[in-house]
Design an enzyme around this catalytic site. Structure first.
Site, PDB file in Angstrom:
ATOM      1  N   GLU A 178       9.067   2.313  11.128  1.00  0.00           N
ATOM      2  CA  GLU A 178      10.104   3.347  11.010  1.00  0.00           C
ATOM      3  C   GLU A 178       9.364   4.653  10.808  1.00  0.00           C
ATOM      4  O   GLU A 178       8.781   4.899   9.751  1.00  0.00           O
ATOM      5  CB  GLU A 178      11.039   3.040   9.841  1.00  0.00           C
ATOM      6  CG  GLU A 178      12.306   3.896   9.854  1.00  0.00           C
ATOM      7  CD  GLU A 178      12.222   5.100   8.943  1.00  0.00           C
ATOM      8  OE1 GLU A 178      11.937   6.208   9.465  1.00  0.00           O
ATOM      9  OE2 GLU A 178      12.433   4.954   7.736  1.00  0.00           O
ATOM     10  N   LEU A 179       9.386   5.483  11.850  1.00  0.00           N
ATOM     11  CA  LEU A 179       8.561   6.689  11.849  1.00  0.00           C
ATOM     12  C   LEU A 179       9.442   7.930  11.677  1.00  0.00           C
ATOM     13  O   LEU A 179      10.443   7.886  10.988  1.00  0.00           O
ATOM     14  CB  LEU A 179       7.725   6.724  13.124  1.00  0.00           C
ATOM     15  CG  LEU A 179       6.914   5.425  13.377  1.00  0.00           C
ATOM     16  CD1 LEU A 179       6.135   5.516  14.673  1.00  0.00           C
ATOM     17  CD2 LEU A 179       5.996   5.112  12.208  1.00  0.00           C
ATOM     18  N   SER A 185       4.454   8.509   9.075  1.00  0.00           N
ATOM     19  CA  SER A 185       4.239   9.448  10.169  1.00  0.00           C
ATOM     20  C   SER A 185       3.920   8.721  11.466  1.00  0.00           C
ATOM     21  O   SER A 185       3.509   7.546  11.473  1.00  0.00           O
ATOM     22  CB  SER A 185       3.082  10.392   9.827  1.00  0.00           C
ATOM     23  OG  SER A 185       1.850   9.668   9.805  1.00  0.00           O
ATOM     24  N   CYS A 241      13.569  11.196   6.807  1.00  0.00           N
ATOM     25  CA  CYS A 241      13.516  10.941   8.255  1.00  0.00           C
ATOM     26  C   CYS A 241      14.905  10.966   8.858  1.00  0.00           C
ATOM     27  O   CYS A 241      15.082  11.376  10.006  1.00  0.00           O
ATOM     28  CB  CYS A 241      12.851   9.587   8.529  1.00  0.00           C
ATOM     29  SG  CYS A 241      11.123   9.499   8.039  1.00  0.00           S
ATOM     30  N   LYS A 271       0.878  -1.167   0.000  1.00  0.00           N
ATOM     31  CA  LYS A 271       0.000   0.000   0.000  1.00  0.00           C
ATOM     32  C   LYS A 271       0.915   1.216   0.000  1.00  0.00           C
ATOM     33  O   LYS A 271       1.466   1.585   1.037  1.00  0.00           O
ATOM     34  CB  LYS A 271      -0.917   0.000   1.225  1.00  0.00           C
ATOM     35  CG  LYS A 271      -2.029   1.080   1.170  1.00  0.00           C
ATOM     36  CD  LYS A 271      -1.487   2.455   1.442  1.00  0.00           C
ATOM     37  CE  LYS A 271      -2.561   3.531   1.369  1.00  0.00           C
ATOM     38  NZ  LYS A 271      -2.048   4.819   0.900  1.00  0.00           N
ATOM     39  N   HIS A 272       1.117   1.798  -1.172  1.00  0.00           N
ATOM     40  CA  HIS A 272       2.041   2.925  -1.277  1.00  0.00           C
ATOM     41  C   HIS A 272       1.288   4.233  -1.010  1.00  0.00           C
ATOM     42  O   HIS A 272       0.059   4.283  -0.964  1.00  0.00           O
ATOM     43  CB  HIS A 272       2.677   2.950  -2.662  1.00  0.00           C
ATOM     44  CG  HIS A 272       4.104   3.378  -2.653  1.00  0.00           C
ATOM     45  ND1 HIS A 272       4.596   4.327  -1.776  1.00  0.00           N
ATOM     46  CD2 HIS A 272       5.173   3.000  -3.416  1.00  0.00           C
ATOM     47  CE1 HIS A 272       5.883   4.500  -2.003  1.00  0.00           C
ATOM     48  NE2 HIS A 272       6.259   3.710  -2.986  1.00  0.00           N
ATOM     49  N   ALA A 273       2.056   5.308  -0.813  1.00  0.00           N
ATOM     50  CA  ALA A 273       1.466   6.634  -0.639  1.00  0.00           C
ATOM     51  C   ALA A 273       0.646   6.993  -1.876  1.00  0.00           C
ATOM     52  O   ALA A 273       1.010   6.654  -3.014  1.00  0.00           O
ATOM     53  CB  ALA A 273       2.556   7.671  -0.407  1.00  0.00           C
ATOM     54  N   SER A 274      -0.463   7.705  -1.661  1.00  0.00           N
ATOM     55  CA  SER A 274      -1.413   7.963  -2.747  1.00  0.00           C
ATOM     56  C   SER A 274      -0.892   8.938  -3.797  1.00  0.00           C
ATOM     57  O   SER A 274      -1.494   9.060  -4.865  1.00  0.00           O
ATOM     58  CB  SER A 274      -2.730   8.492  -2.162  1.00  0.00           C
ATOM     59  OG  SER A 274      -3.369   7.495  -1.395  1.00  0.00           O
TER      60      SER A 274
END
Length: 461
Positions: free
Chosen positions: A234-235, A213, A268, A160-163
């Site tokens: 990993e935030l 996030s 990050c 599920k990748h970033a939109s």
């Protein structure tokens, strides 16, 4: 948020995609489960052959996929090509080393005998379909550093990748398919964030990994905890960059610029808080600010560009709010700090000094090319400032004093301590953080074992 490619250099929407419906998600979950039953039995040699082929194809596609990444999230084109090359390198590293990293382990003979066994060993077995929830800032690398070890361990992946990076997400599925992996080994789920919870709750999904996030991490961890599923998180990070009097100040300042603005400052592990001993503070600040001022900001497709636009309009607004809050609180703006005119979501390299604990930028992650400068009276104060953060991803220390190095390695609250250099990820080194930067490790042997069933095998006498 719609699933779309929006060019951050000009705000133009280039492609939009419909989210997969429940029927398609179900089909892909069934396929992942069915594929895992057979893929888990493949040999390391076969998995390595396929992954090496994927690396070769990625090298061939480097220019094309670099342009896609730059178009989708704005990283300078030279950095996009470097990201693709790094991914191919990681694939080859895991193809070469996975078998030895997951080799059976035999306890000491005396311990085997004491357990009443004639023989005992520890075997690493794959878990099953793993859901990867990935961010946009390194749209290829973040996925590959999960996918390469997961596939070599015998797991299958659901991405599920970033939109805002759908083309990169679809490219990855196609890449592994072209390399010869069975269709269900690696699948992209074009879904919004609201659909993640249901997928994670599905019993066919055995584990999850998330880079992103803190709120996203909390949500995934809460559901995974309820369902008793393994997670790696990993935030965020707000890494300290400490400079002591014995350091090569010129070199430290030069590296500091790169450490802060890599990937347009949207990393990050980018150094964000620069903590400098008072004896060299003025010299470092002068060189650092001068270096930030002369960076080439502009069209990320130009080879000369060093800093492109931020990935989203919301991201730029969030960064502006942090800078404005600090300015109102009395911080000094040594360079930058003002949104430029014109199209695109650009923000200039910015350095803030006289930062206090009351300012939001002291506590929150600045996800863009904004640096904060702190003055430390001695090593103890430098450590105190460095650890005064909810995050603990990595850290950078500049000193030639071995006693100081020992102290920093012992006392800094971070998943990594990089001495006289900037933090960077490498397939052979474990990567991850502590505190609100998450838990678990990616990369190295530690990373490939995160999603394995560590099985004790005991033979009676």
């Amino acid at each position: 948020m719609s699933i779309a490619t929006v060019n951050p250099a000009n705000g133009e929407t280039l492609k939009t995609y419909e989210a997969m419906d429940e029927e398609e998600i179900e089909r892909r979950l069934q396929l992942a489960e069915a594929t895992f039953r057979t893929y888990r039995t493949t040999s390391f040699a076969e998995r390595a052959r396929l992954l090496n082929r994927a690396a070769d194809l990625l090298d061939e596609d480097q220019a094309e996929i670099a342009r896609v990444m730059t178009t989708e999230m704005g990283k300078p084109i030279a950095q996009a090509r470097a990201e693709a090359a790094k991914c191919a390198k990681a694939m080859r590293w895991y193809a070469e080393h996975a078998e030895e990293l997951l080799a059976d382990e035999e306890p000491a003979e005396s311990d085997v005998k004491d357990s009443g066994a004639s023989r005992a060993l520890v075997r690493y077995r794959p878990l099953g379909p793993v859901l990867a929830v990935m961010p946009w800032n390194f749209p290829l690398w973040q996925v590959v550093r999960f996918a390469a070890p997961a596939l070599m361990a015998g797991n299958v992946g659901l991405l599920k990748h970033a939109s805002n990076v759908p083309q990169t997400a679809l490219y990855l599925e196609d890449l592994f398919h072209r390399a010869g992996f069975t269709e269900g080994c690696f699948q992209t789920l074009l879904i919004g964030s609201g659909a993640v919870d249901d997928v994670l709750r599905d019993e066919r999904v055995r584990a999850a990994t998330l880079t992103g996030s803190e709120p996203a991490g909390r949500a995934v961890a809460a559901t995974a905890g309820e369902m008793i599923k393994k997670t790696v998180l990993e935030l965020g990070g707000s890494d300290p960059f400490v400079v002591m009097p014995s350091a090569d100040v010129d070199r430290a300042a030069e590296v500091a610029v790169t450490a802060r603005v890599q990937n347009n400052g949207q990393s990050c592990i980018a150094a964000k808080r620069f903590i400098v001993h008072t004896d060299v503070y003025d010299a470092f600040a002068e060189r650092f600010v001068a270096g930030m001022r002369v960076l080439e900001v502009g069209d990320p497709m130009r080879e000369e560009t060093e800093v492109g636009p931020l990935a989203s309009e919301r991201g730029r607004a969030d960064l502006e709010e942090l800078v404005d809050d600090a300015r109102r609180g009395g911080a000094s703006v040594l360079c930058g700090g003002e949104r430029p005119d014109g199209p695109g979501w650009y923000y200039p390299p910015t350095v803030l000094a006289d930062v206090t604990r009351e300012m939001r930028v002291h506590r929150e992650e600045a996800f863009g090319p904004v640096a904060t400068l702190y003055r430390a009276a001695d090593l103890d104060e430098a450590v105190l400032i460095a650890n005064d953060s909810p995050f603990g991803l990595s850290s950078n220390v500049w000193t030639r004093d071995e006693n100081e190095i020992d102290r920093f390695v012992r006392d800094l609250e971070a998943g990594g301590v990089y001495v006289n250099g900037m933090t960077a990820s490498h397939p052979a080194l474990p990567f991850g953080g502590v505190k609100r930067s998450g838990y678990g490790r990616e990369l190295s042997g530690h990373g490939i074992r995160e999603f394995c069933n560590i099985t004790t095998v005991w033979h009676g006498a």
